[in-house]
Structures are given as C-alpha cells and as structure tokens.
Motif scaffolding. Structure first.
Motif, mmCIF file in Angstrom:
data_model
loop_
_atom_site.group_PDB
_atom_site.id
_atom_site.type_symbol
_atom_site.label_atom_id
_atom_site.label_comp_id
_atom_site.label_asym_id
_atom_site.label_seq_id
_atom_site.Cartn_x
_atom_site.Cartn_y
_atom_site.Cartn_z
ATOM 1 N N LEU A 81 -0.874 -10.200 -5.452
ATOM 2 C CA LEU A 81 -1.621 -11.139 -4.620
ATOM 3 C C LEU A 81 -2.619 -10.410 -3.728
ATOM 4 C CD1 LEU A 81 1.128 -13.750 -3.640
ATOM 5 C CD2 LEU A 81 -0.784 -14.050 -5.230
ATOM 6 N N ALA A 82 -2.251 -9.228 -3.253
ATOM 7 C CA ALA A 82 -3.168 -8.435 -2.426
ATOM 8 C C ALA A 82 -4.393 -8.036 -3.232
ATOM 9 C CB ALA A 82 -2.455 -7.198 -1.879
ATOM 10 N N ASP A 83 -4.187 -7.569 -4.452
ATOM 11 C CA ASP A 83 -5.320 -7.188 -5.305
ATOM 12 C C ASP A 83 -6.240 -8.372 -5.556
ATOM 13 O OD1 ASP A 83 -4.619 -4.508 -5.567
ATOM 14 O OD2 ASP A 83 -3.557 -4.814 -7.468
ATOM 15 N N ARG A 84 -5.657 -9.520 -5.864
ATOM 16 C CA ARG A 84 -6.473 -10.721 -6.110
ATOM 17 C C ARG A 84 -7.269 -11.108 -4.879
ATOM 18 N NH1 ARG A 84 -2.706 -14.947 -9.141
ATOM 19 N NH2 ARG A 84 -2.209 -15.263 -6.976
ATOM 20 N N ALA A 85 -6.636 -11.097 -3.721
ATOM 21 C CA ALA A 85 -7.319 -11.488 -2.482
ATOM 22 C C ALA A 85 -8.406 -10.485 -2.113
ATOM 23 C CB ALA A 85 -6.315 -11.637 -1.345
ATOM 24 N N ARG A 86 -8.132 -9.192 -2.293
ATOM 25 C CA ARG A 86 -9.157 -8.178 -1.994
ATOM 26 C C ARG A 86 -10.352 -8.333 -2.926
ATOM 27 N NH1 ARG A 86 -4.370 -4.487 -1.242
ATOM 28 N NH2 ARG A 86 -4.712 -3.834 -3.389
ATOM 29 N N THR A 87 -10.088 -8.559 -4.197
ATOM 30 C CA THR A 87 -11.176 -8.763 -5.169
ATOM 31 C C THR A 87 -11.976 -10.010 -4.810
ATOM 32 O OG1 THR A 87 -9.935 -7.654 -6.914
ATOM 33 C CG2 THR A 87 -11.688 -9.143 -7.618
ATOM 34 N N ALA A 88 -11.289 -11.075 -4.453
ATOM 35 C CA ALA A 88 -11.979 -12.315 -4.074
ATOM 36 C C ALA A 88 -12.834 -12.100 -2.836
ATOM 37 C CB ALA A 88 -10.966 -13.439 -3.846
ATOM 38 N N ALA A 89 -12.290 -11.420 -1.842
ATOM 39 C CA ALA A 89 -13.049 -11.188 -0.603
ATOM 40 C C ALA A 89 -14.305 -10.375 -0.886
ATOM 41 C CB ALA A 89 -12.172 -10.492 0.438
ATOM 42 N N LEU A 90 -14.164 -9.313 -1.667
ATOM 43 C CA LEU A 90 -15.323 -8.471 -1.972
ATOM 44 C C LEU A 90 -16.374 -9.229 -2.773
ATOM 45 C CD1 LEU A 90 -13.613 -5.058 -2.751
ATOM 46 C CD2 LEU A 90 -15.075 -5.610 -0.790
ATOM 47 N N SER A 91 -15.937 -10.152 -3.617
ATOM 48 C CA SER A 91 -16.909 -10.924 -4.398
ATOM 49 C C SER A 91 -17.652 -11.937 -3.531
ATOM 50 C CB SER A 91 -16.218 -11.635 -5.567
ATOM 51 O OG SER A 91 -15.461 -12.747 -5.108
ATOM 52 N N LEU A 92 -17.063 -12.317 -2.411
ATOM 53 C CA LEU A 92 -17.667 -13.320 -1.529
ATOM 54 C C LEU A 92 -18.539 -12.718 -0.430
ATOM 55 C CD1 LEU A 92 -14.543 -15.607 -1.128
ATOM 56 C CD2 LEU A 92 -16.654 -16.192 -2.350
ATOM 57 N N TYR A 93 -18.184 -11.535 0.034
ATOM 58 C CA TYR A 93 -18.957 -10.917 1.109
ATOM 59 C C TYR A 93 -20.308 -10.456 0.581
ATOM 60 C CZ TYR A 93 -15.296 -10.586 4.696
ATOM 61 O OH TYR A 93 -14.371 -10.856 5.662
ATOM 62 N N PRO A 94 -21.386 -10.851 1.236
ATOM 63 C CA PRO A 94 -22.696 -10.319 0.845
ATOM 64 C C PRO A 94 -22.743 -8.814 1.128
ATOM 65 C CG PRO A 94 -22.926 -12.154 2.416
ATOM 66 C CD PRO A 94 -21.475 -11.804 2.339
ATOM 67 N N PRO A 95 -23.559 -8.057 0.372
ATOM 68 C CA PRO A 95 -23.650 -6.609 0.589
ATOM 69 C C PRO A 95 -23.994 -6.225 2.033
ATOM 70 C CG PRO A 95 -24.727 -7.204 -1.455
ATOM 71 C CD PRO A 95 -24.361 -8.491 -0.768
ATOM 72 N N ALA A 96 -24.730 -7.078 2.727
ATOM 73 C CA ALA A 96 -25.130 -6.765 4.106
ATOM 74 C C ALA A 96 -23.955 -6.776 5.081
ATOM 75 C CB ALA A 96 -26.197 -7.745 4.582
ATOM 76 N N MET A 97 -22.842 -7.363 4.705
ATOM 77 C CA MET A 97 -21.667 -7.402 5.585
ATOM 78 C C MET A 97 -20.829 -6.144 5.328
ATOM 79 S SD MET A 97 -20.726 -11.479 5.631
ATOM 80 C CE MET A 97 -19.633 -11.360 7.052
ATOM 81 N N ARG B 293 -9.403 -28.374 3.034
ATOM 82 C CA ARG B 293 -9.847 -29.605 3.706
ATOM 83 C C ARG B 293 -10.949 -29.362 4.732
ATOM 84 N NH1 ARG B 293 -3.991 -30.480 3.789
ATOM 85 N NH2 ARG B 293 -4.007 -29.914 5.970
ATOM 86 N N LEU B 294 -11.333 -28.117 4.941
ATOM 87 C CA LEU B 294 -12.375 -27.785 5.919
ATOM 88 C C LEU B 294 -13.755 -27.866 5.284
ATOM 89 C CD1 LEU B 294 -10.741 -24.646 7.582
ATOM 90 C CD2 LEU B 294 -10.894 -26.957 8.528
ATOM 91 N N PRO B 295 -14.772 -28.132 6.105
ATOM 92 C CA PRO B 295 -16.139 -28.138 5.564
ATOM 93 C C PRO B 295 -16.569 -26.726 5.172
ATOM 94 C CG PRO B 295 -16.160 -28.494 7.940
ATOM 95 C CD PRO B 295 -14.722 -28.491 7.521
ATOM 96 N N ALA B 296 -17.453 -26.648 4.191
ATOM 97 C CA ALA B 296 -17.951 -25.345 3.730
ATOM 98 C C ALA B 296 -18.906 -24.753 4.765
ATOM 99 C CB ALA B 296 -18.666 -25.516 2.397
ATOM 100 N N VAL B 297 -18.841 -23.425 4.920
ATOM 101 C CA VAL B 297 -19.750 -22.710 5.810
ATOM 102 C C VAL B 297 -20.166 -21.406 5.144
ATOM 103 C CG1 VAL B 297 -18.896 -23.704 7.975
ATOM 104 C CG2 VAL B 297 -17.843 -21.644 7.080
ATOM 105 N N ALA B 298 -21.208 -20.791 5.673
ATOM 106 C CA ALA B 298 -21.702 -19.513 5.148
ATOM 107 C C ALA B 298 -20.664 -18.415 5.339
ATOM 108 C CB ALA B 298 -23.004 -19.144 5.864
ATOM 109 N N PRO B 299 -20.699 -17.376 4.481
ATOM 110 C CA PRO B 299 -19.707 -16.294 4.574
ATOM 111 C C PRO B 299 -19.630 -15.603 5.927
ATOM 112 C CG PRO B 299 -20.974 -16.085 2.557
ATOM 113 C CD PRO B 299 -21.607 -17.181 3.369
ATOM 114 N N ASP B 300 -20.747 -15.563 6.656
ATOM 115 C CA ASP B 300 -20.747 -14.850 7.939
ATOM 116 C C ASP B 300 -20.614 -15.773 9.143
ATOM 117 O OD1 ASP B 300 -23.220 -16.011 7.660
ATOM 118 O OD2 ASP B 300 -24.348 -14.255 8.323
ATOM 119 N N ASP B 301 -20.314 -17.052 8.907
ATOM 120 C CA ASP B 301 -20.205 -18.018 10.006
ATOM 121 C C ASP B 301 -18.747 -18.192 10.415
ATOM 122 O OD1 ASP B 301 -20.448 -19.978 11.885
ATOM 123 O OD2 ASP B 301 -21.407 -21.441 10.579
ATOM 124 N N ARG B 302 -18.292 -17.324 11.306
ATOM 125 C CA ARG B 302 -16.899 -17.397 11.778
ATOM 126 C C ARG B 302 -16.776 -18.162 13.085
ATOM 127 N NH1 ARG B 302 -13.205 -13.240 9.455
ATOM 128 N NH2 ARG B 302 -14.363 -12.415 7.714
#
Length: 137
Positions: free
Chosen positions: A43-59, A7-16
């Motif tokens: 679930l840990a494997d899925r979440a780790r894979t998802a996080a790595l796919s979302l983080y830009p290489p610069a992070m 339900r939250l608005p979308a933001v960039a991956p590095d906008d915390r």
C-alpha cells in the motif's frame, strides 16, 4: 479517509488551503506516510507512486518528501545502502533553500528506520555525515 475524500470538491494539487476541500495529492501523501510507517509495503508503494504521479514537477519539496518515504521503505525492506543513497540523492537534488525543516525531518526518518545493527554501515555513516547529523541528535 478515502471515502470522505471522495465526497469533497476537486481542487488543484497545490491548493491545501481551500475551505472544505483537500487535493488528491494531500490524500496520497498522507496515505504514503501512513502506510510507510505502519509497514504495509504494498500500500505504501502504491500511495507513493500515486502521489508522485499527481504532484507537478514544480512541487519539488513535496516530491522530495515522497522520495524520502521511498528511502524509508527501502531501509525497512533491508536495502539499507540503497535507501540511504536514495535519500542522499533526493536531498542533494534540492537547492539549499528548499531543504526545509520538513525535508530535514524526512531525511532523519531514513536514519531512524535503520536497524541498530546497520548504524555503523559505511553508507549510513556517510549519509549521516552528509546531513551533519551526529548520533543522538
């Protein structure tokens, strides 16, 4: 947490710091941390894979934090040598300035996951020495 995130608005991956928003990277990173430390390997494997796919290489630091969680998961699954090797490679790939307190804490979590009977394995001792962590520190 996922229902609220939807339900939250979308933001960039590095906008915390966005008010009223939370990036999906943060959601998946939190899920990866939680599932890794509660022992839900799938679930840990899925979440780790998802996080790595979302983080830009610069992070790099955030990606390294996820890789350190992967190392914890390996150790939890009894792959102690592989886990500490993965952790060592992850930390060594970072520039010294990127080895922040959070990275050091993640590296220590890998050691904390090693069962008592594995503490004296050569790979674990080598990893501990590389991090300049002594028993009891």
């Amino acid at each position: 947490m996922e229902q609220r995130w939807d339900r939250l608005p979308a933001v960039a991956p590095d906008d915390r710091l966005a008010i009223g928003a939370w990036p999906e990277t943060a959601l998946q990173h939190t899920a990866a941390f939680t599932y890794t430390h509660t022992g839900d390997a799938d679930l840990a494997d899925r979440a780790r894979t998802a996080a790595l796919s979302l983080y830009p290489p610069a992070m790099r630091r955030q990606r390294a934090q996820i890789e350190l969680l992967t190392a914890v998961g390996l150790v939890q699954n009894g792959e102690i040598a592989a886990g500490v090797a993965h952790a060592a490679q992850t930390v060594q790939a970072l520039a010294p300035a990127q080895r922040t307190t959070t990275i050091q804490r993640g590296a220590r979590m890998v050691l904390d996951a090693v069962p008592d009977e594995g503490i004296t394995q050569p790979a674990v001792l080598e990893y501990r020495d590389a991090l300049v962590l002594r028993p009891g520190e």
